[in-house]
Design a protein around this motif. Structure first.
Motif, PDB file in Angstrom:
ATOM      1  N   CYS A 273      50.171  51.298  62.024  1.00 42.67           N
ATOM      2  CA  CYS A 273      50.423  51.842  60.688  1.00 42.67           C
ATOM      3  C   CYS A 273      49.106  52.153  59.987  1.00 42.67           C
ATOM      4  O   CYS A 273      48.219  51.294  59.909  1.00 42.67           O
ATOM      5  CB  CYS A 273      51.232  50.831  59.872  1.00 42.67           C
ATOM      6  N   THR A 283      56.727  54.405  64.767  1.00 42.57           N
ATOM      7  CA  THR A 283      56.001  54.912  63.598  1.00 42.57           C
ATOM      8  C   THR A 283      56.594  56.236  63.122  1.00 42.57           C
ATOM      9  O   THR A 283      57.177  56.994  63.895  1.00 42.57           O
ATOM     10  CB  THR A 283      54.516  55.108  63.926  1.00 42.57           C
ATOM     11  N   CYS A 295      54.447  52.408  59.663  1.00 47.92           N
ATOM     12  CA  CYS A 295      55.482  51.538  60.218  1.00 47.92           C
ATOM     13  C   CYS A 295      56.785  51.643  59.438  1.00 47.92           C
ATOM     14  O   CYS A 295      57.837  51.221  59.916  1.00 47.92           O
ATOM     15  CB  CYS A 295      54.998  50.081  60.235  1.00 47.92           C
TER      16      CYS A 295
END
Length: 635
Positions: A273, A283, A295
């Motif tokens: 992330c 993701t 994320c």
């Protein structure tokens, strides 16, 4: 960067390098130097023609097709499945928002995540595909997969999913497909009714690593809010700002838990992330650029508010133009600073107060007399080493800075409105040259002070990204440090490695450690990157590398001490093997036993002892395994 080479070639052909160097070196402030370089670029009409990694439906489609070809051929939970997952994620990053390509890539990635056993992530991708324009005749298939995930996760509250699945099955025109999916649904409903525990246990969900709770400091400093009251900040001309113990500190104590002012993900951009730096196999992309992945939708929104609303327009350009990560990071820090101050004028006012401080010890402290790592002022005063840098180093950085200013003027409204695309206009804009001076300052601060965020991958510590840790940057260097940094997703934790007596300095390591490198290699690196000659104990005494250390058995110490050490080290080989296999979590006795070994040896043998080195290196590995990890589950 090609643009810097173009500038150098132009000045060489016109025989102006000497004049430029001479005039540049007479300038006193970074803002004046920015103005000077902007005028040179304008004089020679050196306008960059930036490329841009925009969303691309065709490239996205090709990546998804490559993922399909691999996924069809791979066996369940094989390494090829992970390759398919990576290709689908790359497809997602390039797909325009919203688009058919994005919808299909989410759906296809959900299939591979299901096969790999990541059921929670699979459900997220299914919901993302269904929220977009996923084809009606295929929706029942996704709802069936969502039902399978629910069964695997042990969820019994699935009435709404069953209802939706039946609705979309009835929409299917092919009787054969309708019968096939209805049969699957009936079987899943039967499993739920029977509460088939055996089915659930064979379908246990996979996880990548586990983020442990953040440790706590028993008693915090009233002055340095991220640190223990066992340490304090001092200043003298020889050591500069440095950290010393206010009391005797035991080995293994937690003395700092610092949240970075800002971070930049460097590696694994598709699987981590951009905001919180956590690992994620599902993701999601920024809606506009191809650089940032997240994320969750929440992290995407948080980063947009922090700085990405401005950097988004130019980060993809900078990546395409092969800017270094410190260039991206320097711009990100600038955005954070402007947001913190409210606007450019607010930032000017903040820095005028900081520049008025005449106490070198409290440089970077806030008006309340405390050191706040989350405040821009705490990093503004960090060392730049600009005086020690060569003209060519600095001039290249200023050209970088001017290119970034050009992109800001062309692609954003940070100056109130988009400015004409020429350097002369920027040179005459006081806000532009002011911000340019700060971008350059950030580049120098990053190159001298930025910390690497690590993650454990199998037997290696790999770089995850960079962090600006204002307080950790104030620790001086030793080739045998007495503290060790452990990276968490959003914090850095400092542990002590040895007992430290009251008044002694706490020392970190800048990347050159006696255990791995010879004195000459260490000193060359430190001089090149940090502009000082190291005079720590290993350098003064010219310690060998760890593999050449003598055993305590051969040292001239009393036989009684040798017996005590032998008893303390009985389990060392076992712990070394467990640390190598990453089999240490949930076993706190390992850390305590290793710390006991250090305490036993500390007053009986020199630090430059083979067993002491082995214990310390094992302890560091165990500490690191309690931080960031990225280890894909094996079959």
């Amino acid at each position: 960067m090609d643009f810097i080479k173009k500038v150098g070639d132009t000045l060489t052909e016109s025989e102006k390098w000497f004049d430029v160097m001479n005039n540049f070196q007479k300038l006193k402030t970074d803002q004046d130097r920015v103005m000077f370089v902007l005028n040179i670029l304008g004089e020679y009409n050196l306008i960059p023609i930036p490329d841009n990694n925009l969303k691309n439906a065709e490239k996205s489609e090709k990546l998804r097709e490559q993922g399909n070809a691999i996924f069809v051929a791979c066996t369940s939970k094989s390494s090829l499945c992970y390759k398919a997952q990576q290709l689908y994620t790359e497809s997602i990053s390039l797909a325009p928002y919203p688009s058919k390509q994005l919808t299909l890539a989410y759906a296809n990635r959900s299939a591979v995540l299901f096969e790999l056993g990541f059921y929670s992530e699979c459900v997220k991708d299914i919901d993302r595909a269904l929220a977009l324009d996923y084809p009606d005749d295929q929706r029942a298939k996704l709802y069936i997969r969502k039902m399978q995930c629910s069964v695997a996760l042990g969820n019994s509250n699935v009435k709404n999913i069953i209802k939706e699945t039946e609705y979309w099955i009835n929409k299917i025109t092919s009787n054969a497909n309708k019968l096939k999916l209805q049969t699957k649904l009936n079987g899943l409903c039967q499993k739920i009714e029977q509460k088939n525990d055996q089915y659930n246990s064979t379908k246990s969900e996979r996880k990548i690593g586990k983020e442990l709770p953040l440790p706590v400091i028993k008693s915090y400093s009233n002055e340095i809010l991220c640190a223990s009251d066992a340490i304090t900040l001092k200043y003298d001309e020889h050591n500069g700002r440095h950290v010393v113990a206010t009391r005797n500190i035991d080995a293994g104590e937690i003395i700092v838990i610092e949240k970075p002012y800002s971070t930049l993900l460097r590696n694994n951009l598709m699987s981590h992330c951009s905001n919180c730096l956590r690992v994620c196999l599902a993701t999601i992309p920024c809606k506009y650029c191809t650089y940032a992945m997240y994320c969750s939708e929440q992290c995407r929104d948080i980063e947009w508010e922090k700085y990405h609303d401005v950097e988004c327009a130019i980060f993809s350009v900078m990546v395409a133009e092969k800017f270094l990560s410190l260039d991206l990071f320097s711009l990100r820090i600038l955005m954070c600073a402007i947001k913190e101050a409210g606007d450019i004028q607010g930032l000017r006012t903040m820095l005028e107060r900081a520049d008025g401080s005449d106490d070198p010890r409290t440089m970077g402290f806030s008006p309340d007399g405390k050191f706040h790592s989350e405040k821009y002022i705490s990093l503004y005063g960090l060392m730049t080493n600009s005086e020690e840098r060569s003209f060519f180093d600095l001039f290249g950085r200023f050209v970088d800075t001017c290119f970034v200013l050009y992109l800001l003027a062309q692609y954003t409204k940070i100056f109130g409105t988009k400015l004409p695309g020429n350097f002369k206009t920027l040179a005459n804009n006081d806000n532009a040259t002011f911000l340019g001076g700060l971008i350059l300052r950030h580049q120098l601060i990053i190159s001298t002070n930025a910390h690497t965020i690590y993650e454990e991958q199998y037997l290696c510590a790999e770089e995850r990204g960079n962090a600006i840790l204002p307080f950790c940057s104030l620790f001086n260097h030793s080739c045998n440090p007495n503290v060790f940094r452990v990276s968490r997703s959003q914090h850095t934790v400092l542990y002590t490695l040895y007992p430290i007596r009251k008044g002694e300095q706490l020392l970190d390591n800048y990347g050159s450690h006696f255990a791995m490198e010879s004195k000459i290699v260490r000193q060359n690196m430190l001089l090149k990157h940090y502009h000082f000659t190291c005079k720590c104990i290993p350098c003064q005494e010219n310690w060998p590398v760890l593999s050449d250390f003598k055993s305590f058995e051969t040292l001239a110490i009393p036989a009684s001490d040798k017996n005590v050490i032998r008893n303390a080290l009985k389990k060392l080989d076992t712990y070394i093997d467990m640390a190598r296999k990453a089999d240490v979590l949930g076993k706190p006795y390992i850390i305590e036993d290793l710390l006991t070994m250090i305490r036993v040896m500390y007053d009986r043998v020199p630090i430059a002892c083979q067993e002491m080195g082995n214990v310390v290196e094992t302890l560091k590995r165990v500490f690191a395994l309690h931080g960031n990890t990225f280890i894909l589950p094996q079959n």
